[in-house]
Design a protein around this motif. Structure first.
Motif, mmCIF file in Angstrom:
data_model
loop_
_atom_site.group_PDB
_atom_site.id
_atom_site.type_symbol
_atom_site.label_atom_id
_atom_site.label_comp_id
_atom_site.label_asym_id
_atom_site.label_seq_id
_atom_site.Cartn_x
_atom_site.Cartn_y
_atom_site.Cartn_z
ATOM 1 N N GLY A 67 0.927 -1.206 0.029
ATOM 2 C CA GLY A 67 -0.145 -0.192 0.041
ATOM 3 C C GLY A 67 0.927 1.236 0.174
ATOM 4 O O GLY A 67 1.880 1.133 0.604
ATOM 5 N N GLU A 68 0.496 2.315 -0.464
ATOM 6 C CA GLU A 68 1.044 3.432 -0.813
ATOM 7 C C GLU A 68 1.499 3.938 0.526
ATOM 8 O O GLU A 68 2.903 4.585 0.777
ATOM 9 C CB GLU A 68 0.316 4.530 -1.247
ATOM 10 N N GLU A 69 0.645 4.060 1.566
ATOM 11 C CA GLU A 69 1.019 4.818 2.860
ATOM 12 C C GLU A 69 1.858 3.897 3.810
ATOM 13 O O GLU A 69 2.399 4.486 4.741
ATOM 14 C CB GLU A 69 -0.123 5.273 3.395
ATOM 15 N N VAL A 85 -2.494 -1.336 -3.312
ATOM 16 C CA VAL A 85 -3.639 -0.367 -2.795
ATOM 17 C C VAL A 85 -3.041 1.107 -2.967
ATOM 18 O O VAL A 85 -2.126 1.467 -2.284
ATOM 19 C CB VAL A 85 -4.178 -0.981 -1.295
ATOM 20 N N ASP A 86 -3.760 1.790 -3.588
ATOM 21 C CA ASP A 86 -3.763 3.485 -3.350
ATOM 22 C C ASP A 86 -4.899 3.867 -2.660
ATOM 23 O O ASP A 86 -6.165 4.037 -3.198
ATOM 24 C CB ASP A 86 -3.486 4.020 -4.592
ATOM 25 N N PRO A 87 -4.967 4.306 -1.386
ATOM 26 C CA PRO A 87 -6.175 4.586 -0.535
ATOM 27 C C PRO A 87 -6.818 5.849 -1.580
ATOM 28 O O PRO A 87 -8.137 6.160 -1.372
ATOM 29 C CB PRO A 87 -5.551 4.890 0.744
ATOM 30 N N ILE A 88 -5.878 6.856 -1.745
ATOM 31 C CA ILE A 88 -6.564 8.029 -2.470
ATOM 32 C C ILE A 88 -5.629 8.358 -3.559
ATOM 33 O O ILE A 88 -4.609 8.900 -3.369
ATOM 34 C CB ILE A 88 -6.629 9.338 -1.525
ATOM 35 N N ASP A 89 -6.174 7.998 -4.765
ATOM 36 C CA ASP A 89 -5.121 8.508 -5.811
ATOM 37 C C ASP A 89 -5.656 9.788 -6.155
ATOM 38 O O ASP A 89 -6.932 9.867 -6.704
ATOM 39 C CB ASP A 89 -5.204 7.359 -6.965
ATOM 40 N N GLY A 90 -4.846 10.713 -6.107
ATOM 41 C CA GLY A 90 -5.426 12.481 -6.446
ATOM 42 C C GLY A 90 -5.639 13.092 -5.003
ATOM 43 O O GLY A 90 -6.491 13.636 -4.906
ATOM 44 N N THR A 91 -4.479 12.829 -4.081
ATOM 45 C CA THR A 91 -4.466 13.430 -2.811
ATOM 46 C C THR A 91 -4.618 14.918 -3.114
ATOM 47 O O THR A 91 -5.288 15.405 -2.164
ATOM 48 C CB THR A 91 -3.143 12.697 -2.054
ATOM 49 N N TRP A 168 1.797 15.628 -13.771
ATOM 50 C CA TRP A 168 3.234 16.496 -13.296
ATOM 51 C C TRP A 168 3.803 15.760 -12.272
ATOM 52 O O TRP A 168 5.130 16.121 -11.915
ATOM 53 C CB TRP A 168 2.793 17.778 -13.365
ATOM 54 N N GLY A 169 3.085 14.968 -11.338
ATOM 55 C CA GLY A 169 4.001 14.335 -10.407
ATOM 56 C C GLY A 169 4.361 15.300 -9.375
ATOM 57 O O GLY A 169 3.994 16.705 -9.358
ATOM 58 N N SER A 170 5.173 15.046 -8.499
ATOM 59 C CA SER A 170 5.864 15.789 -7.555
ATOM 60 C C SER A 170 7.366 16.157 -7.586
ATOM 61 O O SER A 170 7.972 16.901 -6.794
ATOM 62 C CB SER A 170 5.497 15.359 -6.076
ATOM 63 N N SER A 201 -5.575 15.415 -15.300
ATOM 64 C CA SER A 201 -6.536 15.085 -14.200
ATOM 65 C C SER A 201 -6.146 15.176 -12.556
ATOM 66 O O SER A 201 -7.193 15.216 -11.937
ATOM 67 C CB SER A 201 -7.441 13.725 -14.406
ATOM 68 N N GLY A 202 -4.923 14.745 -12.553
ATOM 69 C CA GLY A 202 -4.425 14.869 -10.954
ATOM 70 C C GLY A 202 -4.466 13.330 -10.509
ATOM 71 O O GLY A 202 -4.246 13.092 -9.114
ATOM 72 N N SER A 203 -4.995 12.281 -11.268
ATOM 73 C CA SER A 203 -5.018 10.999 -10.725
ATOM 74 C C SER A 203 -4.587 10.186 -11.803
ATOM 75 O O SER A 203 -5.370 9.681 -12.847
ATOM 76 C CB SER A 203 -6.502 10.541 -10.415
ATOM 77 N N ALA A 204 -3.561 9.513 -11.807
ATOM 78 C CA ALA A 204 -2.986 8.412 -12.620
ATOM 79 C C ALA A 204 -4.080 7.357 -13.054
ATOM 80 O O ALA A 204 -4.283 6.842 -14.280
ATOM 81 C CB ALA A 204 -1.570 8.013 -12.265
ATOM 82 N N ALA A 205 -4.505 6.820 -11.806
ATOM 83 C CA ALA A 205 -5.441 5.805 -12.033
ATOM 84 C C ALA A 205 -6.834 6.083 -12.773
ATOM 85 O O ALA A 205 -6.904 5.180 -13.533
ATOM 86 C CB ALA A 205 -5.927 5.393 -10.509
ATOM 87 N N GLY A 222 6.001 9.598 -16.519
ATOM 88 C CA GLY A 222 7.135 8.864 -15.983
ATOM 89 C C GLY A 222 7.133 9.462 -14.622
ATOM 90 O O GLY A 222 7.241 10.590 -14.036
ATOM 91 N N GLY A 223 7.178 8.663 -13.442
ATOM 92 C CA GLY A 223 7.316 8.995 -12.026
ATOM 93 C C GLY A 223 6.299 8.378 -11.140
ATOM 94 O O GLY A 223 6.456 8.547 -9.931
ATOM 95 N N CYS A 224 4.959 7.984 -11.770
ATOM 96 C CA CYS A 224 4.065 7.567 -10.732
ATOM 97 C C CYS A 224 4.581 6.034 -10.180
ATOM 98 O O CYS A 224 5.530 5.517 -10.561
ATOM 99 C CB CYS A 224 2.765 7.508 -11.199
ATOM 100 N N TRP A 225 3.811 5.460 -9.423
ATOM 101 C CA TRP A 225 4.279 4.318 -8.590
ATOM 102 C C TRP A 225 3.206 3.180 -8.983
ATOM 103 O O TRP A 225 1.955 3.204 -9.551
ATOM 104 C CB TRP A 225 4.047 4.483 -7.204
ATOM 105 N N ILE A 226 3.526 1.881 -8.649
ATOM 106 C CA ILE A 226 2.770 0.953 -8.785
ATOM 107 C C ILE A 226 1.375 0.870 -8.273
ATOM 108 O O ILE A 226 0.490 0.428 -9.060
ATOM 109 C CB ILE A 226 3.483 -0.490 -8.357
#
Ligand code: IPD
Length: 288
Positions: A67-69, A85-91, A168-170, A201-205, A222-226
């Motif tokens: 999980g992400e967190e 698990v990504d609990p909130i994609d687009g935090t 754009w990622g972080s 859109s702010g959410s890769a998912a 390029g840069g987001c996570w599994i």
């Protein structure tokens, strides 16, 4: 392994997560900075992940959980059945009240996604897929449609006809940032690909799902996570889409590769579009 049963469990968890997200008040939610000010986590991200872990591990105690967190550097995806698990994609969207946020839940086996759920509680859009069985979208009015939504999708004649999702990622400095901005400029420019336009859109998912639906043509990041992509990847492939890596030549990307390019499905010309986009990278690659 009963994938229907697992899918039903994931849908239940997604809907419970959705209720938690809708009840949360981002204006009072504790928001902490991770790497920099654009990389955030809220108390709701953590609470949703805890709930998902508890529900899934209670029911499938022999499976792994990523999980992400709670991810720890060095933790790797294995061949074992793993909930990703990504609990909130687009935090950031959640923090700003921009209603384009989703919970992303996948099961991987042998490092491949076999069940994927992406649920946006604000629009009540539930995207789901089981390996080999297609992808669907269930909407707020209770109707369920097979993806892609267009019955006769137009062939992709080239990148210039495309609506392209770029995130754009972080990471906002260094070679990856330079590459992301220079390719974006080329895609938009009249002297470059001159795509129809670019969306973030702010959410890769959700980007993956929007391409799966046929609402957008291409997603490149390029840069987001599994955990951002595991579910959306399967949903797009099951909708007939093509998933490659964001870097030139990556025809067989891995879930952990952090570099993704998705092209909408059931349409001729997918590989041409991928090669055109790679061509705008001038031989450069994202490096992590
Ligand atoms: C982020 C979003 C964003 C993408 C980042 C992701 P998070 O996920 O998907 O669109 O650009 O790379 O990390 O942090 O909101 O779960």
């Amino acid at each position: 392994m009963d994938l229907d049963d697992i899918c039903a469990t994931l849908v239940k968890v997604a809907r419970e997560a959705g209720e938690m997200i809708l009840l949360a008040d981002p204006s009072v939610d504790t928001s902490l900075t991770k790497k920099n000010t654009s990389d955030r986590v809220t108390a709701t991200d953590r609470a949703v992940e805890n709930m998902a872990r508890q529900r899934l591990m209670d029911q499938y105690p022999d499976f792994e959980f990523l999980g992400e967190e709670t991810f720890k550097v060095g933790q790797e995806l294995t061949d074992a059945p793993t909930f990703v698990v990504d609990p909130i994609d687009g935090t950031l969207n959640f923090i700003h009240g921009f209603p384009n946020t989703a919970i992303s839940l996948a099961l991987t086996v042998a490092k491949q996604p076999v069940v994927g759920i992406v649920y946006n509680p604000f629009r009540k859009d539930l995207f789901s897929a089981i390996y080999g069985r297609g992808a669907t979208l269930e909407r707020a009015n209770g109707t369920t449609a097979t993806l892609p939504l267009r019955r006769n999708p137009a062939p992709l004649s080239g990148l210039n006809d495309c609506l392209v999702a770029i995130e754009w990622g972080s990471e906002r400095k260094g070679p990856n940032w330079e590459l992301r901005t220079s390719v974006s400029k080329k895609l938009l420019s009249a002297d470059g690909a001159m795509v129809h336009s670019v969306r973030s859109s702010g959410s890769a998912a959700l980007d993956f799902c929007y391409v799966a639906a046929g609402w957008m043509d291409v997603f490149w990041e390029g840069g987001c996570w599994i955990w951002d992509v595991a579910a959306g990847w399967l949903i797009l492939e099951e909708a007939g889409g093509l998933v490659a890596g964001a870097n030139p030549g990556e025809w067989t990307p891995t879930l952990e590769g952090r570099s993704y390019l998705g092209v909408r499905g059931a349409a001729a010309g997918q590989r041409v579009v991928v090669e055109q986009l790679w061509g705008h990278m001038n031989g450069q690659k994202f490096r992590f």
